[in-house]
Design a protein around this motif. Sequence first.
Motif, mmCIF file in Angstrom:
data_model
loop_
_atom_site.group_PDB
_atom_site.id
_atom_site.type_symbol
_atom_site.label_atom_id
_atom_site.label_comp_id
_atom_site.label_asym_id
_atom_site.label_seq_id
_atom_site.Cartn_x
_atom_site.Cartn_y
_atom_site.Cartn_z
ATOM 1 N N GLN A 132 0.807 -1.082 -0.047
ATOM 2 C CA GLN A 132 0.047 0.015 0.018
ATOM 3 C C GLN A 132 0.878 1.039 0.240
ATOM 4 O O GLN A 132 0.430 2.149 -0.744
ATOM 5 C CB GLN A 132 -0.884 -0.009 1.164
ATOM 6 N N LEU A 133 2.035 1.262 0.873
ATOM 7 C CA LEU A 133 2.781 2.252 0.878
ATOM 8 C C LEU A 133 3.435 2.503 -0.481
ATOM 9 O O LEU A 133 3.496 3.778 -1.051
ATOM 10 C CB LEU A 133 4.119 2.258 1.908
ATOM 11 N N SER A 134 3.792 1.516 -1.282
ATOM 12 C CA SER A 134 4.301 1.620 -2.495
ATOM 13 C C SER A 134 3.627 2.054 -3.674
ATOM 14 O O SER A 134 3.580 3.223 -4.576
ATOM 15 C CB SER A 134 4.699 0.082 -3.124
ATOM 16 N N ILE A 135 2.352 2.067 -3.545
ATOM 17 C CA ILE A 135 1.110 2.461 -4.414
ATOM 18 C C ILE A 135 0.991 3.973 -4.143
ATOM 19 O O ILE A 135 1.085 4.768 -5.137
ATOM 20 C CB ILE A 135 -0.246 1.632 -4.083
ATOM 21 N N LEU A 136 1.068 4.364 -3.074
ATOM 22 C CA LEU A 136 1.001 5.633 -2.702
ATOM 23 C C LEU A 136 2.027 6.398 -3.040
ATOM 24 O O LEU A 136 1.929 7.584 -3.520
ATOM 25 C CB LEU A 136 0.693 5.879 -1.021
ATOM 26 N N GLU A 137 3.407 6.031 -3.139
ATOM 27 C CA GLU A 137 4.580 6.406 -3.442
ATOM 28 C C GLU A 137 4.483 6.759 -5.037
ATOM 29 O O GLU A 137 4.975 7.800 -5.546
ATOM 30 C CB GLU A 137 5.919 5.687 -3.117
ATOM 31 N N ARG A 138 3.741 5.828 -5.817
ATOM 32 C CA ARG A 138 3.744 5.887 -7.099
ATOM 33 C C ARG A 138 2.796 6.897 -7.650
ATOM 34 O O ARG A 138 2.980 7.829 -8.497
ATOM 35 C CB ARG A 138 3.373 4.528 -7.932
ATOM 36 N N ILE A 139 1.664 7.001 -6.889
ATOM 37 C CA ILE A 139 0.496 7.984 -7.133
ATOM 38 C C ILE A 139 1.098 9.496 -6.813
ATOM 39 O O ILE A 139 1.044 10.500 -7.662
ATOM 40 C CB ILE A 139 -0.604 7.701 -6.192
ATOM 41 N N GLU A 140 1.710 9.397 -5.583
ATOM 42 C CA GLU A 140 2.329 10.909 -5.531
ATOM 43 C C GLU A 140 3.363 11.161 -6.391
ATOM 44 O O GLU A 140 3.495 12.610 -6.574
ATOM 45 C CB GLU A 140 3.059 10.638 -3.824
ATOM 46 N N ALA A 141 4.378 10.523 -6.898
ATOM 47 C CA ALA A 141 5.049 10.994 -7.881
ATOM 48 C C ALA A 141 4.606 11.578 -9.212
ATOM 49 O O ALA A 141 5.279 12.323 -9.646
ATOM 50 C CB ALA A 141 6.224 9.675 -8.361
#
Length: 58
Positions: free
Chosen positions: A15-24
Amino acid sequence: MPTNEKEYNGYLFDQLSILERIEAVTDDEKALKQIAIERRQIERKLYQNPSLQGKEQV
């Protein structure tokens, strides 16, 4: 449903990885604020103390 702490933590890291990709790829301030809120909630679960180990799952 995760069967153990390691598997549960794996889901949280995903879930944290998904948030990082969206944030980018996001420039919208409202979206970035919401991402920060979601990140804090996930990290709270991830780094909770005491750990899930030895606790019954409902």
